[in-house]
Design an enzyme around this catalytic site. Structure first.
Site, short mmCIF file in Angstrom:
data_model
loop_
_atom_site.label_atom_id
_atom_site.label_comp_id
_atom_site.label_asym_id
_atom_site.label_seq_id
_atom_site.Cartn_x
_atom_site.Cartn_y
_atom_site.Cartn_z
N ASP A 76 21.95 18.17 39.66
CA ASP A 76 22.38 19.05 38.58
C ASP A 76 23.91 19.00 38.54
OD1 ASP A 76 19.73 19.79 38.34
OD2 ASP A 76 20.05 21.90 38.83
N HIS A 100 19.44 13.79 45.21
CA HIS A 100 18.17 13.07 45.26
C HIS A 100 18.37 11.61 44.87
CE1 HIS A 100 15.48 16.71 45.67
NE2 HIS A 100 16.67 17.24 45.45
N SER A 154 30.30 19.39 45.16
CA SER A 154 31.44 18.54 45.00
C SER A 154 31.13 17.51 43.91
CB SER A 154 31.82 17.88 46.30
OG SER A 154 32.89 17.03 46.13
#
Length: 282
Positions: free
Chosen positions: A88, A145, A248
């Site tokens: 995200d 992921h 980050s």
């Protein structure tokens, strides 16, 4: 505060000391104090706890436990795509690698060699390829992921600076993502190699991978490398591969060949884990 002054301050601030202090606070198990910090953070940044596997704020013993919270099963369905978005966040930049040059922001480029820690032989595998850089804001889900199936071959810890990685800093600090501390993960896939780079930043207490655990600290001044030729680590598309304990940015490199990014993607747009990132026509 002007953007230019904000960037100037980052050259002066003791970023490493601030980061170590932040790491200490984030790992503290402070009971009601920790819960109060988490509640403040949720309100400040608009974190959607309805998506969390455990929405009970009081269940998180430390801020890091909360920050690396899992999502509910099915919260991020995976698109039927060759490459899916691994996090995200918000799109920083994406597109073609011009020779060995990656576009950072207007007026700023950096080399693939610098990004991967100075290994020109590794970097050359991505000359003329494609890249994507995604910024994770404080409110985002902070696990990373796999964009595609891959077999891990190398992990490289590259020491560096700890500048913020927000859009203002990307516009103001030359070579930002190749200057900051980072963890470079090299994978082989049925369509060739690809690299995922976890880029550190101010207040990023540490970065971890599922096969190694916490990579930093320790923070060393030397490049460290692990090879996995005799230890097969195979991950499927959508599997968790790592996480940020604060922070980050994730940068990705793909080899030369057809790569068609999602036509809905534009720099600055929000993206979610599992959505289509790109197709790789045969």
């Amino acid at each position: 505060m002007s953007e230019r002054f904000e960037v100037f301050l980052q050259y002066l601030l003791p970023k490493r000391a601030i980061t170590e202090f932040g790491r200490h606070i984030a790992s503290m198990r402070g009971g009601a104090i920790t819960t109060g910090i988490i509640r403040w953070f949720i309100g400040k940044y608009g974190v959607n706890m309805a998506e969390a596997a455990n929405p009970d704020v009081t269940a998180y013993a430390s801020f890091n436990d909360f920050f690396t919270r899992a999502l509910k099963p099915g919260a991020r369905p995976l698109a039927a795509a060759d490459l899916i978005c691994p996090v995200d966040g918000a799109i920083s930049q994406f597109g073609a690698i011009k020779g060995d040059q990656i576009f950072q922001a207007k007026g700023h480029h950096y080399s693939t060699t610098a990004l991967v820690g100075g290994d020109r032989e590794l970097a050359a595998r991505f000359d003329g390829g494609s890249f994507s850089t995604i910024y994770l804001s404080p409110k985002d889900y902070h696990r990373v992921h796999m964009p595609a199936d891959g077999r891990l071959t190398r992990m490289i810890y590259v020491p560096g600076e700890l500048f913020s990685v927000n859009p203002a800093t990307a516009r103001g600090v030359p070579g930002l993502f190749a200057r900051n501390e980072r963890v470079v993960c090299v994978f082989e896939s049925a369509r060739g190699p690809f690299v995922l780079v976890l880029v550190g930043a101010t207040i990023v207490g540490s970065m971890a991978t599922v096969w190694h655990g916490v990579v930093n600290p320790p923070r060393t001044r030397q490049v460290r490398e692990w090879r996995y030729d005799g230890e097969p680590v195979a991950l499927r598309q959508g599997d968790e591969m790592g996480r940020f304990l604060l922070g980050s940015t994730v940068a990705m490199l793909f080899p030369q060949g057809p790569c068609r990014f999602n036509p809905a993607w534009v720099p600055g747009a929000g993206v979610r884990l599992g959505e289509e990132m790109a197709s790789l026509p045969a």
